[in-house]
Design a protein around this motif. Structure first.
Motif, PDB file in Angstrom:
ATOM      1  N   UNK A 134      -3.222  -9.985   2.578  1.00 52.80           N
ATOM      2  CA  UNK A 134      -2.415 -10.360   1.522  1.00 52.80           C
ATOM      3  C   UNK A 134      -1.989  -8.853   0.673  1.00 52.80           C
ATOM      4  N   UNK A 135      -0.621  -8.778   0.314  1.00 57.74           N
ATOM      5  CA  UNK A 135      -0.378  -7.604  -0.538  1.00 57.74           C
ATOM      6  C   UNK A 135      -0.587  -7.927  -2.038  1.00 57.74           C
ATOM      7  N   UNK A 136      -0.751  -6.692  -2.744  1.00 58.07           N
ATOM      8  CA  UNK A 136      -0.855  -7.140  -4.250  1.00 58.07           C
ATOM      9  C   UNK A 136      -1.935  -6.373  -4.685  1.00 58.07           C
ATOM     10  N   UNK A 137      -3.075  -6.112  -3.982  1.00 60.55           N
ATOM     11  CA  UNK A 137      -4.371  -5.651  -4.708  1.00 60.55           C
ATOM     12  C   UNK A 137      -4.729  -4.253  -4.431  1.00 60.55           C
ATOM     13  N   UNK A 138      -4.069  -3.712  -3.775  1.00 64.59           N
ATOM     14  CA  UNK A 138      -4.258  -2.289  -3.330  1.00 64.59           C
ATOM     15  C   UNK A 138      -3.947  -1.379  -4.621  1.00 64.59           C
ATOM     16  N   UNK A 139      -4.790  -0.371  -4.730  1.00 65.08           N
ATOM     17  CA  UNK A 139      -4.646   0.578  -5.820  1.00 65.08           C
ATOM     18  C   UNK A 139      -4.578   2.161  -5.209  1.00 65.08           C
ATOM     19  N   UNK A 140      -3.560   2.816  -5.415  1.00 63.47           N
ATOM     20  CA  UNK A 140      -3.305   3.832  -4.847  1.00 63.47           C
ATOM     21  C   UNK A 140      -4.492   5.047  -5.319  1.00 63.47           C
ATOM     22  N   UNK A 141      -4.945   5.845  -4.279  1.00 63.89           N
ATOM     23  CA  UNK A 141      -5.964   7.038  -4.523  1.00 63.89           C
ATOM     24  C   UNK A 141      -5.160   8.228  -5.376  1.00 63.89           C
ATOM     25  N   UNK A 142      -5.893   8.864  -5.658  1.00 64.03           N
ATOM     26  CA  UNK A 142      -4.999  10.486  -6.401  1.00 64.03           C
ATOM     27  C   UNK A 142      -4.656  11.195  -5.175  1.00 64.03           C
ATOM     28  N   UNK A 187       0.902  -1.278   0.046  1.00 65.27           N
ATOM     29  CA  UNK A 187       0.016   0.198   0.116  1.00 65.27           C
ATOM     30  C   UNK A 187       1.038   1.288  -0.107  1.00 65.27           C
ATOM     31  N   UNK A 188       1.789   1.457   0.860  1.00 66.16           N
ATOM     32  CA  UNK A 188       2.557   2.654   1.125  1.00 66.16           C
ATOM     33  C   UNK A 188       3.463   2.911   0.093  1.00 66.16           C
ATOM     34  N   UNK A 189       4.100   1.641  -0.627  1.00 70.46           N
ATOM     35  CA  UNK A 189       5.188   2.126  -1.628  1.00 70.46           C
ATOM     36  C   UNK A 189       4.281   2.640  -2.788  1.00 70.46           C
ATOM     37  N   UNK A 190       3.076   2.115  -3.153  1.00 71.74           N
ATOM     38  CA  UNK A 190       2.178   2.597  -4.029  1.00 71.74           C
ATOM     39  C   UNK A 190       1.929   4.239  -4.040  1.00 71.74           C
ATOM     40  N   UNK A 191       1.438   4.405  -2.767  1.00 74.63           N
ATOM     41  CA  UNK A 191       0.756   5.618  -2.406  1.00 74.63           C
ATOM     42  C   UNK A 191       2.375   6.716  -2.544  1.00 74.63           C
TER      43      UNK A 191
END
Length: 194
Positions: free
Chosen positions: A184-192, A94-98
């Motif tokens: 489980x990791x891998x499903x998170x999509x970052x918000x704008x 989550x936080x690397x994507x964010x």
């Protein structure tokens, strides 16, 4: 803006699609040209947010309050570093994507696990925050040392320091939910990001 909202079926915590497993992956070539399949995704142990919805809602409010007044990139670096220490793959995803969505560089994210050897990639203020993050996260080593706290206090005014400590405490709580419930990791999509 990172949120831990909109939990989906089968998992508790940060936002991600309702899918609970990765799609079947095709053969993945390794450095020698050979191929192999990815390991299966482990299912979550518990959808804690479904069973403790008031706690989950309180965590969301606490998370939103803790981020107030902190630079979004710094906030994400702190969350990534604590999640690395706590081995929370869900929060790392989550936080690397964010962080990337907030404009952080891949290089600084990758080097975060070895920030002491790559200090020249971070500001003195970020270094103070990372050092404080480690001290607050790894309390088994004893209390937060005076020199670590004092260094952070030189770079953050009291209000900002209180917010930083709050952010560190909140990500540590999220990490404990994530690791214990095996999210489980891998499903998170970052918000704008704003």
């Amino acid at each position: 803006m990172t949120t831990h909202a909109d939990q989906s079926a089968g998992q508790a915590g940060p936002t991600h699609p309702t899918r609970t497993t990765h799609p079947t992956r095709t053969a993945h070539p390794d450095a020698t040209g050979a191929s192999g399949a990815y390991a299966s995704e482990r299912p979550a142990r518990l959808s804690w947010a479904q069973h403790a919805p008031e706690v989950y809602k309180a965590m969301l409010r606490l998370d939103a309050a803790a981020r107030q007044g902190l630079d979004p990139k710094l906030y994400e670096l702190v969350k990534i570093r604590a999640s690395q220490i706590n081995h929370c793959a869900f929060c790392l995803d989550m936080h690397t994507k964010d962080a990337l969505a907030a404009g952080e560089t891949v290089e600084r994210i990758v080097l975060l696990g070895a920030w002491e050897e790559s200090r020249h990639f971070y500001t003195e203020k970020e270094l103070a925050a990372l050092e404080l993050t480690e001290a607050v996260t790894v309390l088994t080593d004893g209390f937060v040392p005076d020199e670590v706290y004092d260094k952070a206090a030189r770079h953050f005014d009291e209000a900002e320091l209180a917010q930083l400590i709050s952010a560190i405490a909140v990500i540590n709580a999220w990490n404990r939910f994530g690791v214990t419930c095996r999210l489980a990791p891998g499903h998170y999509q970052p918000e704008r990001h704003r």
